[in-house]
Write an enzyme that holds these catalytic residues in place. Structure first.
Site: not given
Ligand code: BDR
Ligand code: CA
Length: 308
Positions: A237-238
């Site tokens: 995600h990040d």
């Protein structure tokens, strides 16, 4: 000229890949500091993890310990996803470097006050507690921020609950403060980050770099996972946040009004994205919804191979 960034983070395996990518792209990104916040694991551990990441990468940015708990709610952590130390699979030793003594929120305020208007990009990868505290304590810093590119929320999806993504769920009040700040926001929610999936072949290519960083990344992404949060493979995600700064052409989205649910009921932390502008409210975020995941992962593998 390099883009000045501050990473605010709760490492976390996907936070780690994002930080590695920022450090590896030092020719384009100037990381002024890395602020740790409580999220995936308590802040003592996220601070330690940020330092472990610097140590293995062989490149440095100052690390600041930040908020120990969300603005209002008790802290809820995610060891069931990340492992007890938050970086299960990385195989990294304890940190040899130390954090700065200044609090992360004081660092944010001091640094932004000393910067030109519109010159610093904030990259939050965890609950938005530090950023919200800084904006509440020192609203004069808002014009200094060029943009906030963040991982959080989702369009009609959740992971920690059916309604909410983890970062917004943990500190929805902080998320609401940030989305209400009048600063340009680029939002990477689960609807797009769940498509940034690293395949087995790509995981092997991280390891094939033959570096300690490559081994740490492949170990984190290949680890067996006990959670069943509804994704196939390993989403990072990040990492999308830092990738967007480097390669915006790989993503697409729409300016929308986004509202965060703060109440402590079943919708806590939900981000409602007014995709079709039903409310006729001004947009407060560019909500990303398309991604060229294969090109993205290939570029991340190549870029991070320059680290130790
Ligand atoms: C987000 O929550 C954390 O567990 C991850 O690091 C990411 O920032 C995904 O919902
Ligand atoms: Ca995170």
């Amino acid at each position: 000229m390099r883009e000045k960034i501050i990473i605010d983070t709760d490492p976390g395996q996907d936070d780690a890949v994002a930080i590695f990518l920022a450090l590896a792209a030092g020719d384009r990104l100037e990381t002024l500091g890395v602020c740790a916040v409580a999220g995936n694991v308590p802040v003592v551990q996220t601070t330690e993890n940020a330092l472990r990441i610097m140590d293995v990468a062989g490149r440095r940015a100052p690390v600041y310990k930040g908020a120990e708990r969300p603005l209002i709610y008790a802290l809820e952590t995610a060891e069931f996803v990340c492992g007890l130390d938050g970086m299960d699979g990385a195989g990294l030793p304890g940190a040899v470097s130390a954090p700065e003594t200044e609090h992360a929120v004081d660092f944010l305020i001091r640094t932004l006050r000393g910067s030109d208007d519109g010159s610093v990009t904030l990259c939050p990868l965890g609950p938005l507690t530090n950023i919200a505290l800084a904006m509440r304590l020192a609203p004069d810093i808002k014009p200094k921020v060029k943009r906030i590119v963040l991982m959080g929320g989702a369009m009609n999806l959740g992971n920690i609950t059916p309604a909410a993504e983890f970062n917004f769920y943990v500190d929805p009040h902080a998320a609401a403060v940030v989305f209400d700040a009048g600063v340009p926001i680029v939002m990477f929610g689960l609807n797009v980050t769940l498509r940034a999936i690293c395949s087995h072949e790509q995981i092997a290519r991280f390891a094939a770099a033959g570096t300690a960083t490559g081994r740490a990344i492949s170990g984190m992404l290949a680890r067996p996972r006990s959670s069943s949060l509804g994704s196939v493979g390993h989403p990072i995600h990040d990492m999308c946040v830092i990738a967007y700064l480097l390669w915006p052409e790989l993503f697409g989205g729409r300016d929308c009004f986004v509202q965060i649910e703060m109440g402590d009921g079943s919708l806590r932390g939900r981000s409602t994205v007014d995709w079709n502008n039903r409310l006729k409210k001004p947009a407060n975020a560019l909500v990303i919804d398309t991604i060229d995941a294969e090109s993205l992962l290939n570029r991340v593998i190549e870029t991070t191979s320059s680290l130790s």
